[in-house]
Design an enzyme around this catalytic site. Structure first.
Site, PDB file in Angstrom:
ATOM      1  N   SER A  64       0.794  -1.240   0.000  1.00  0.00           N
ATOM      2  CA  SER A  64       0.000   0.000   0.000  1.00  0.00           C
ATOM      3  C   SER A  64       0.822   1.282   0.000  1.00  0.00           C
ATOM      4  O   SER A  64       0.254   2.361  -0.207  1.00  0.00           O
ATOM      5  CB  SER A  64      -0.927   0.026   1.210  1.00  0.00           C
ATOM      6  OG  SER A  64      -2.015  -0.811   0.977  1.00  0.00           O
ATOM      7  N   LYS A  67       0.281   3.433  -2.954  1.00  0.00           N
ATOM      8  CA  LYS A  67      -0.960   4.167  -3.250  1.00  0.00           C
ATOM      9  C   LYS A  67      -0.787   5.683  -3.400  1.00  0.00           C
ATOM     10  O   LYS A  67      -1.294   6.259  -4.361  1.00  0.00           O
ATOM     11  CB  LYS A  67      -2.015   3.850  -2.178  1.00  0.00           C
ATOM     12  CG  LYS A  67      -2.508   2.398  -2.219  1.00  0.00           C
ATOM     13  CD  LYS A  67      -3.354   2.079  -0.991  1.00  0.00           C
ATOM     14  CE  LYS A  67      -3.849   0.654  -0.961  1.00  0.00           C
ATOM     15  NZ  LYS A  67      -4.552   0.344   0.308  1.00  0.00           N
ATOM     16  N   TYR A 185      -3.286  -3.094 -10.198  1.00  0.00           N
ATOM     17  CA  TYR A 185      -3.124  -2.784  -8.770  1.00  0.00           C
ATOM     18  C   TYR A 185      -2.262  -3.849  -8.068  1.00  0.00           C
ATOM     19  O   TYR A 185      -1.361  -3.515  -7.295  1.00  0.00           O
ATOM     20  CB  TYR A 185      -4.516  -2.677  -8.126  1.00  0.00           C
ATOM     21  CG  TYR A 185      -4.487  -2.595  -6.619  1.00  0.00           C
ATOM     22  CD1 TYR A 185      -4.131  -1.421  -5.965  1.00  0.00           C
ATOM     23  CD2 TYR A 185      -4.802  -3.716  -5.844  1.00  0.00           C
ATOM     24  CE1 TYR A 185      -4.088  -1.359  -4.583  1.00  0.00           C
ATOM     25  CE2 TYR A 185      -4.772  -3.660  -4.463  1.00  0.00           C
ATOM     26  CZ  TYR A 185      -4.407  -2.477  -3.840  1.00  0.00           C
ATOM     27  OH  TYR A 185      -4.358  -2.424  -2.464  1.00  0.00           O
ATOM     28  N   TYR A 237      -4.684   4.471   7.772  1.00  0.00           N
ATOM     29  CA  TYR A 237      -6.005   3.845   7.903  1.00  0.00           C
ATOM     30  C   TYR A 237      -6.737   4.350   9.143  1.00  0.00           C
ATOM     31  O   TYR A 237      -6.718   5.546   9.445  1.00  0.00           O
ATOM     32  CB  TYR A 237      -5.885   2.309   7.935  1.00  0.00           C
ATOM     33  CG  TYR A 237      -5.162   1.759   6.755  1.00  0.00           C
ATOM     34  CD1 TYR A 237      -5.578   2.074   5.465  1.00  0.00           C
ATOM     35  CD2 TYR A 237      -4.058   0.940   6.898  1.00  0.00           C
ATOM     36  CE1 TYR A 237      -4.923   1.568   4.366  1.00  0.00           C
ATOM     37  CE2 TYR A 237      -3.401   0.433   5.796  1.00  0.00           C
ATOM     38  CZ  TYR A 237      -3.837   0.755   4.534  1.00  0.00           C
ATOM     39  OH  TYR A 237      -3.185   0.263   3.462  1.00  0.00           O
ATOM     40  N   VAL A 255       1.284  -3.567   3.944  1.00  0.00           N
ATOM     41  CA  VAL A 255       1.296  -4.854   4.644  1.00  0.00           C
ATOM     42  C   VAL A 255       2.575  -5.653   4.391  1.00  0.00           C
ATOM     43  O   VAL A 255       2.799  -6.672   5.033  1.00  0.00           O
ATOM     44  CB  VAL A 255       0.054  -5.726   4.318  1.00  0.00           C
ATOM     45  CG1 VAL A 255      -1.210  -5.083   4.858  1.00  0.00           C
ATOM     46  CG2 VAL A 255      -0.050  -6.017   2.836  1.00  0.00           C
TER      47      VAL A 255
HETATM   48  N1  GLU Z   1      -1.919  -5.418  -1.845  1.00  0.00           N
HETATM   49  C1  GLU Z   1      -2.483  -5.288  -0.535  1.00  0.00           C
HETATM   50  C2  GLU Z   1      -4.000  -5.416  -0.605  1.00  0.00           C
HETATM   51  O1  GLU Z   1      -4.593  -4.787  -1.439  1.00  0.00           O
HETATM   52  C3  GLU Z   1      -2.103  -3.952   0.047  1.00  0.00           C
HETATM   53  C4  GLU Z   1      -2.719  -3.716   1.393  1.00  0.00           C
HETATM   54  C5  GLU Z   1      -1.815  -2.884   2.290  1.00  0.00           C
HETATM   55  O2  GLU Z   1      -0.610  -2.839   2.084  1.00  0.00           O
HETATM   56  O3  GLU Z   1      -2.332  -2.295   3.243  1.00  0.00           O
HETATM   57  O4  GLU Z   1      -4.603  -6.140   0.126  1.00  0.00           O
END
Ligand code: GLU
Length: 407
Positions: A64, A67, A185, A237, A255
Site C-alpha cells: 500500500s 498508493k 493494482y 487507515y 502490509v
Molecule cells: N496489496 C495489498 C492489498 O490490497 C495492500 C494492502 C496494504 O498494504 O495495506 O490487500
C-alpha cells in the site's frame, strides 16, 4: 566510520528491536515467508544525503505504500477536479479493505484505502503498469522490479479486492474493466523496494516533487502538496488520527512491512519490519518513527521558534538601517521583516534601509509583493530601501510560482 546521523538511527533501531508483537501478513500467502527479525531504517534529506541503519537495503514488496505515489501520477495526468470525480480525499476511519463508498456518488472515501486505490489505478491512461512502474522508479531514483511470486500470490487470492473493484464499477467510478484495474493494482503492490527507496520516495514529496538524489522533477509542487495532505489525514487507515497526534508526519504504511514518512521541506524516512499490528501497520516501524519524531523533534506541528528567523543581521548606523536576510523569504518571513522595519523606523531616525539579499535562497511572489508594498509605504515617509541583490534573486522565480506582481 559511521556518520553521527546513521549512528543515531542505529541506536533508534536497537531501542525497538526487542519488540516482538505483531504478525507477518499471510492473507497474501507469499508474504508469510518474510523474516520477522529484519529491521531497517533510512532517512534522506531534501539535499539528497542518505543516512541508514540495519536492513535498509533489504528488498520487500511496497504494497500500500504505492498508493500515494500512484495517486500523484493520476493527479499529474488529470488534475485534482477530474480525479476527485472518481475518488474523494476524506479519511474513512475504517480498515484498509473496507467497503467505504460515499452515498450518492459511489466514490471511495480516499485514494489510500483499497477501494480508492483501485479506482485511482484505473485512472492511469495508456499502458498503465509500465507507466506506474516508471513513475515509482523516478520517485525512488532507481529502476524498481516486480516480485512475480508476490504478484501471482495476490492475483490468485485477491477476491476481496476484485469485489471492491466490481462494486466501484457498478457505481460508475472505475475507469477500466474491474479485472484490468485489479491486475494493475496487484502488480503495483508487488514492486520491490528497500527502506532506502521508501525514504527517497518520501524525500521527493518532501522536496516539492523533485527527487533530491537524482535531481529529476517527478511531479509538480501542487501534486506533492495534495499527496502529502491526503497522507497526513488517511495514510495510516483507522489509526490516522492517533498517528498524527503522536508522530505528526504524513505517512503511508503497507502490509509488506514498509512505512514511508515525510517531514515536508526536510526529510523522507523509510522503515521496514514485517510484523504488523491489527490495523496492518508495521509494529516496529511505527515505534521507530514515533521515537524518531520525539527525539529528533520532527512533528510537523511542533512550534518553530526564532531559529528560523529570516533576519540574519540588523544594525543601525547613523540614519541607515542595515538588514541582512537569509534563507527562503516566504509570507511568514516577509511579515517578520515588515514588522521589524516598522519597529526600527519608529525607534530611530532612519532614512535609508539597506536590504542585503546575498544569503537569500528564494523569494516567494507574495513576499516580494509585501516587501514592495512596505517600500512604497516608506517612500511616502522619506525612507528609501536599497537592495543588495548580487544574484538577482528578486527577479527569479521557481517554475511553479504564479507570475510575479508588477513592481
Ligand atoms: N496489496 C495489498 C492489498 O490490497 C495492500 C494492502 C496494504 O498494504 O495495506 O490487500
Amino acid at each position: 566510520v559511521t556518520d553521527p546521523l546513521s549512528a543515531a538511527l542505529a541506536a533508534l533501531l536497537s531501542r525497538h528491536v526487542d519488540l516482538e508483537e505483531g504478525q507477518v501478513a499471510d492473507y497474501i500467502p507469499e508474504l508469510a515467508g518474510a523474516d520477522p527479525s529484519c529491521f531497517g531504517i533510512s532517512m534522506v534529506s531534501v539535499h539528497g544525503q542518505i543516512y541508514s541503519a540495519g536492513d535498509a537495503e533489504l528488498p520487500f514488496t511496497i504494497q500500500s505504500v504505492s498508493k500515494p505515489f500512484v495517486y500523484a501520477l493520476a493527479l499529474s495526468d488529470l488534475g485534482l477536479p477530474r480525479v476527485a470525480r472518481h475518488v474523494g480525499f476524506e479519511p474513512s476511519g475504517e480498515p484498509f479493505n473496507a467497503i467505504s463508498l460515499e452515498p450518492g456518488t459511489g466514490r471511495p472515501a480516499n485514494p489510500l484505502i483499497n477501494a480508492g486505490a483501485i479506482v485511482t489505478t484505473s485512472l492511469i491512461a495508456g499502458d498503465a503498469f509500465p507507466r506506474i512502474r516508471d513513475t515509482m522508479s523516478a520517485f525512488a531514483g532507481r529502476a524498481l522490479s516486480l516480485d512475480e511470486d508476490v504478484y501471482r500470490s495476490e492475483a490468485l487470492t485477491g477476491d476481496r479486492n476484485r469485489a471492491l473493484a466490481y462494486l466501484t464499477s457498478s457505481q460508475g467510478v472505475l475507469a477500466r474493466p474491474a479485472n484490468e484495474a485489479t491486475d494493475t493494482y496487484f502488480r503495483q503492490c508487488a514492486l520491490r523496494v528497500t527502506a532506502t527507496d521508501l525514504a527517497v520516495m518520501g524525500a521527493t514529496l518532501a522536496n516539492a516533487g523533485i527527487n533530491p538524489v537524482t535531481g529529476h522533477r517527478v511531479v509538480d509542487e501542487d501534486v506533492a502538496r495534495i499527496t502529502l495532505s491526503v497522507m497526513s489525514t488517511c495514510g495510516m487507515y483507522d489509526h490516522s488520527g492517533e498517528w498524527m497526534v503522536r508522530v505528526g508526519l504524513p505517512a503511508k504504511s503497507g502490509v509488506g512491512g514498509g512505512i514511508t514518512a515525510v517531514l515536508p521541506g526536510e526529510f523522507g524516512i523509510g522503515v521496514y519490519s514485517a510484523p504488523l499490528d491489527a490495523q496492518g501497520n508495521s509494529v516496529r516501524g511505527m515505534a521507530a518513527l514515533q521515537d524518531a519524531s520525539t527525539r529528533l523533534g520532527l512533528h510537523v506541528f511542533a512550534p518553530v521558534g526564532e531559529a528560523r528567523t529570516a533576519i540574519a543581521e540588523s544594525t543601525v548606523t547613523g540614519s541607515a538601517l542595515n538588514l541582512g536576510l537569509r534563507g527562503e523569504i516566504n509570507f511568514t518571513a516577509a511579515e517578520q521583516i515588515t514588522r521589524h522595519i516598522h519597529e526600527q523606523v519608529a525607534t530611530f531616525p532612519i532614512s535609508l534601509i539597506v536590504l542585503d539579499l546575498t544569503d537569500v535562497t528564494a523569494v516567494r511572489p507574495i513576499a516580494a509583493e509585501l516587501l514592495a508594498a512596505t517600500g512604497a509605504g516608506l517612500t511616502g515617509r522619506g525612507v528609501r530601501i536599497e537592495p543588495i541583490d548580487p544574484s538577482g534573486i528578486l527577479g527569479t522565480r521557481s517554475d511553479t510560482d504564479p507570475p510575479p506582481p508588477n513592481p
